[in-house]
Design an enzyme around this catalytic site. Structure first.
Site, PDB file in Angstrom:
ATOM      1  CB  CYS A   2      68.831 -62.347  32.891  1.00 51.09           C
ATOM      2  SG  CYS A   2      69.355 -60.685  32.329  1.00 51.09           S
ATOM      3  NE  ARG A  27      63.069 -66.357  33.752  1.00 51.46           N
ATOM      4  CZ  ARG A  27      62.593 -66.680  34.986  1.00 51.46           C
ATOM      5  NH1 ARG A  27      61.896 -67.737  35.338  1.00 51.46           N
ATOM      6  NH2 ARG A  27      62.571 -65.544  35.773  1.00 51.46           N
ATOM      7  CD1 TRP A  74      64.745 -59.197  27.305  1.00 51.26           C
ATOM      8  CD2 TRP A  74      64.773 -58.034  29.243  1.00 51.26           C
ATOM      9  NE1 TRP A  74      63.656 -58.305  27.436  1.00 51.26           N
ATOM     10  CE2 TRP A  74      63.736 -57.572  28.327  1.00 51.26           C
ATOM     11  CE3 TRP A  74      65.117 -57.150  30.269  1.00 51.26           C
ATOM     12  CZ2 TRP A  74      62.929 -56.497  28.514  1.00 51.26           C
ATOM     13  CZ3 TRP A  74      64.364 -56.015  30.608  1.00 51.26           C
ATOM     14  CH2 TRP A  74      63.044 -55.696  29.855  1.00 51.26           C
ATOM     15  CG  ASN A 103      69.622 -63.516  36.031  1.00 57.95           C
ATOM     16  OD1 ASN A 103      70.263 -63.469  35.117  1.00 57.95           O
ATOM     17  ND2 ASN A 103      68.777 -64.427  36.355  1.00 57.95           N
ATOM     18  N   GLY A 104      69.716 -59.113  37.155  1.00 62.09           N
ATOM     19  CA  GLY A 104      69.350 -58.036  37.903  1.00 62.09           C
ATOM     20  C   GLY A 104      70.042 -56.767  37.411  1.00 62.09           C
ATOM     21  CD  GLU A 482      45.110 -59.374  29.743  1.00 61.51           C
ATOM     22  OE1 GLU A 482      45.740 -58.439  30.095  1.00 61.51           O
ATOM     23  OE2 GLU A 482      45.750 -60.362  29.435  1.00 61.51           O
ATOM     24  CE  LYS A 486      48.079 -60.978  26.675  1.00 61.75           C
ATOM     25  NZ  LYS A 486      48.114 -61.048  28.387  1.00 61.75           N
ATOM     26  CD  GLU A 489      51.474 -59.218  26.190  1.00 58.69           C
ATOM     27  OE1 GLU A 489      52.699 -59.020  26.543  1.00 58.69           O
ATOM     28  OE2 GLU A 489      50.703 -59.551  26.521  1.00 58.69           O
ATOM     29  CG  HIS A 505      33.997 -37.919  27.258  1.00 62.53           C
ATOM     30  ND1 HIS A 505      33.426 -36.675  27.157  1.00 62.53           N
ATOM     31  CD2 HIS A 505      33.178 -38.757  27.562  1.00 62.53           C
ATOM     32  CE1 HIS A 505      32.089 -36.932  28.107  1.00 62.53           C
ATOM     33  NE2 HIS A 505      31.979 -38.092  27.990  1.00 62.53           N
ATOM     34  CE  LYS A 604      54.925 -66.303  31.542  1.00 60.58           C
ATOM     35  NZ  LYS A 604      53.559 -65.577  30.882  1.00 60.58           N
TER      36      LYS A 604
HETATM   37  C1  F6R Z   1      51.402 -59.601  29.743  1.00 61.87           C
HETATM   38  C2  F6R Z   1      52.179 -60.119  30.815  1.00 61.87           C
HETATM   39  C3  F6R Z   1      52.808 -59.001  31.913  1.00 61.87           C
HETATM   40  C4  F6R Z   1      52.488 -59.509  32.999  1.00 61.87           C
HETATM   41  C5  F6R Z   1      53.522 -58.586  34.126  1.00 61.87           C
HETATM   42  C6  F6R Z   1      53.292 -58.971  35.545  1.00 61.87           C
HETATM   43  O1  F6R Z   1      50.750 -60.641  28.984  1.00 61.87           O
HETATM   44  O2  F6R Z   1      52.250 -61.109  30.932  1.00 61.87           O
HETATM   45  O3  F6R Z   1      51.961 -57.748  31.565  1.00 61.87           O
HETATM   46  O4  F6R Z   1      51.287 -59.546  33.593  1.00 61.87           O
HETATM   47  O5  F6R Z   1      54.652 -58.231  33.686  1.00 61.87           O
HETATM   48  O6  F6R Z   1      53.934 -60.109  35.712  1.00 61.87           O
HETATM   49  P1  F6R Z   1      53.565 -60.957  36.996  1.00 61.87           P
HETATM   50  O7  F6R Z   1      52.168 -61.481  36.904  1.00 61.87           O
HETATM   51  O8  F6R Z   1      54.447 -62.298  37.062  1.00 61.87           O
HETATM   52  O9  F6R Z   1      53.650 -60.340  37.979  1.00 61.87           O
END
Ligand code: F6R
Length: 609
Positions: A2, A27, A74, A103-104, A482, A486, A489, A505, A604
């Site tokens: 949000c 975000r 959101w 927000n929250g 990772e 990527k 997502e 395994h 985000k």
């Molecule tokens: C994936 C991604 C998320 C963030 C996670 C932590 O591409 O961006 O997995 O890494 O939400 O966010 P931060 O680093 O802001 O604590």
């Protein structure tokens, strides 16, 4: 996640509010809205479309106003729908008196809803936010500041609020507890926002509110009240976010732009690093590092994978044991605290609710040696920690983390060197060699980026796949994780990362022609073992896509596709392999036509639990 923007001014604030929402779009959100004064009444426009559509609706109604609030939502409580979108209105008598954005998450919303329903309030939405609007209205006696203060005492959970009241048209009140909120100071006008970026171009004078703060904004004054309700002074920061910061430039998506910014971002993160010195992590860091005998890393998502990579580096260079925990798990489990632990939180935003809570939890357990590696200097996590290292990735707009990750790795490698130095594990020769390699990273990353055309050639082959497996060994195992994150997502292909030795395994059962197996093949001590793992895949008809360092003698055949990387880069090799996997995920997502920068369901900055 949000976003909040609010303004009280003597000019039409609608462009300020809409532009602010646009800056927060990255975000992630699923609905948006705006509420302003029209004559003596409050009026709102809400939409489940993008902010651009909301702007068209606002324009068609020819709204103009000097005070207003706006929001991107959101969904948490209640589906993404117009009636759940903010701002929420309240007015006991049927006439709207209060408008609010939030927000929250309000944890005691059910009990409050029950009480307010009994008091005669009618709820139009399923949100926890509408509860707050009605609560404030129930406490309103002509002074919105007092009503917000009184309401906050009754709220449990995390919130950032912006509130306006029909009878006080030149006043805006905000409150923060656990969700970020800033006040922006102008001349004869003032602003509120959940992120200073939303105010870029309007003001650079920013107050970062603290938990428990309530702020009262008028045209010519901004007064903050602390958690005890007492007036207090908060530092005013000059924040240089120019309006063009979030511009796309010549790139197709922000993610692509940010992948290509990595040489600059890593270089900036190393700015001022002339020598390896504990003070890079803050005053008193040497003493802290001397006094610790283990490291506990807490993070989420991509930042967690940066932490996993750092475990290999810190244990290898500094010989200090490291455990890495997912923050949302750590905060709720029984653990055995050791005050001689360095608690290291890693976060792009510094506001991730779970990581922040895990840090606070560790402190409550008596672990006060805290360090945050973060991209936002003013964030809650940095403020909560004794030591900090600020990565200089710049604003990351794409939801999928790219330059934030490689700059975290840069800072973490530096940390491993510093701890090794303090612990007497690093010879002067080794230190000079590693520092030289680290400083060369921007050039090495540029060489990897030049492989993009080869990655594009692969991407179309993945476009119709539904599953993918990523393999790595040793310190490239977290990079495989990772890479899988990527891909899933942004392309929505189901992907998993595995340490290659673990294949037999279980996951080998999944290998068929339909599942590409992406393999990270650095020219390191585990290469021959990795080649055997690749044979296990090959023998079962699996199709291998290999990123192989030069001199690995891995060559293309019918079912093995190889992109040759530059020469092996030693301990820093994971950084380079991470970049190729970002490119792969990006181009596969483009080939599948997904919304790369705003993948479905994701936000985000995850400021709720
Ligand atoms: C994936 C991604 C998320 C963030 C996670 C932590 O591409 O961006 O997995 O890494 O939400 O966010 P931060 O680093 O802001 O604590």
């Amino acid at each position: 996640m949000c976003g909040i923007v609010g303004a009280v001014a003597q000019r039409n604030v609608i462009p300020v509010l809409l532009e602010g929402l646009k800056r927060l779009e990255y975000r992630g959100y699923d609905s948006c809205g705006i509420a302003v004064f029209q004559g003596a009444e409050l009026q709102r426009v809400r939409s489940t479309e993008r902010v651009a559509v909301l702007a068209e609706q606002v324009q068609s109604q020819q709204l103009e106003a000097v005070t207003g609030i706006a929001h991107t939502r959101w969904a948490t409580h209640g589906a993404p729908a117009t009636h759940n979108a903010h701002p929420h209105f309240s007015g006991h008598t049927g006439h709207t008196r209060i408008a609010l954005v939030h927000n929250g998450i309000i944890e005691n919303h059910e009990a409050l809803r029950e009480r307010l329903t009994k008091a005669g309030y009618v709820f139009e939405s399923q949100t926890d936010t509408e509860v707050v609007a009605h609560l404030i209205d129930s406490l309103y006696q002509g002074d919105v500041l007092q009503a917000v203060k009184a309401a906050c005492v009754q709220l449990h959970g995390a919130y950032a609020l912006a509130v306006i009241a029909k009878d006080e048209p030149h006043r805006l009140v905000g409150a923060r507890n656990g969700s970020p909120l800033v006040a922006g100071l102008g001349e004869g006008e003032n602003f509120l926002a959940s992120d200073a970026l939303a105010l870029a171009g309007e003001t650079s004078q920013i107050i970062y509110l603290e938990d428990g703060d309530v702020v009262d904004l008028h045209l010519d004054s901004v007064q903050v009240y602390d958690a005890q309700g007492e007036p207090c002074q908060r530092e005013v920061h000059t924040v240089h976010l120019h309006a063009g910061e979030a511009d796309l430039g010549p790139y197709r998506h922000y993610m692509q732009k940010e992948i290509f910014e990595q040489p600059r971002a890593v270089g900036d993160t190393l700015q001022g690093v002339e020598v390896v010195s504990p003070e890079l992590f803050g005053a008193g860091a040497k003493e802290v590092f001397q006094n610790i005998d283990q490291v506990l890393i807490l993070a989420c998502g991509t930042s967690f994978y940066a932490g996993l990579t750092a475990k290999y580096w810190i244990e290898s260079l500094a010989k200090v044991p490291v455990s890495v925990e997912i923050a949302s798990e750590y905060r709720y489990r029984d653990s055995v605290p050791n005050p001689r632990t360095l608690v290291l939180t890693i976060s792009q935003s510094g506001e991730t609710a779970d990581t922040l809570a895990a840090l606070k939890h560790a402190r409550k357990l008596g672990m006060e040696n805290t360090l945050t590696i973060c991209n936002v200097a003013s964030s809650a996590m940095v403020r909560e920690s004794k030591l900090a290292y600020i990565t200089r990735a710049g604003v990351e707009v794409g939801v999928a983390s790219t330059k934030a990750f490689t700059t975290q790795l840069t800072a973490l490698f530096l940390l491993a060197m510093v701890v090794a130095q303090v612990k007497g594990q690093l010879s002067a020769e080794q230190e000079a060699d590693l520092l030289r390699k680290l400083r060369h990273m921007p050039v090495a990353i540029s060489a990897v980026l030049a492989l993009e055309p080869q990655v594009i050639a692969w991407a179309s082959r993945f476009a119709n796949k539904e599953h993918a497996l990523f393999l790595g060994r040793g310190m490239h195992y977290p990079i495989a994780l990772e890479g899988a994150l990527k891909l899933k997502e942004i392309s929505y292909i189901h992907a998993e990362g595995y340490p290659a030795g673990e294949l037999k395994h279980g996951p080998l059962a999944l290998v068929t022609q339909a599942m590409p197996v992406i393999t990270i093949a650095p020219h390191d001590a585990l290469l021959e073992k990795l080649k055997s793992n690749m044979q296990e895949v090959h023998a079962r008809g699996g199709e291998l896509y290999v990123f192989a360092d030069a001199n690995t003698q891995i060559n293309s055949s019918d079912t093995i596709h190889v992109i040759h990387m530059p020469e092996h880069y030693g301990l820093l090799s994971p950084v380079l392999h991470a970049v190729t996997l970002q490119l792969l995920a990006y181009h596969v997502a483009c080939a599948r036509g997904t919304d790369v920068d705003k993948p479905r369901n994701l936000a985000k900055s995850v400021t709720v639990e």
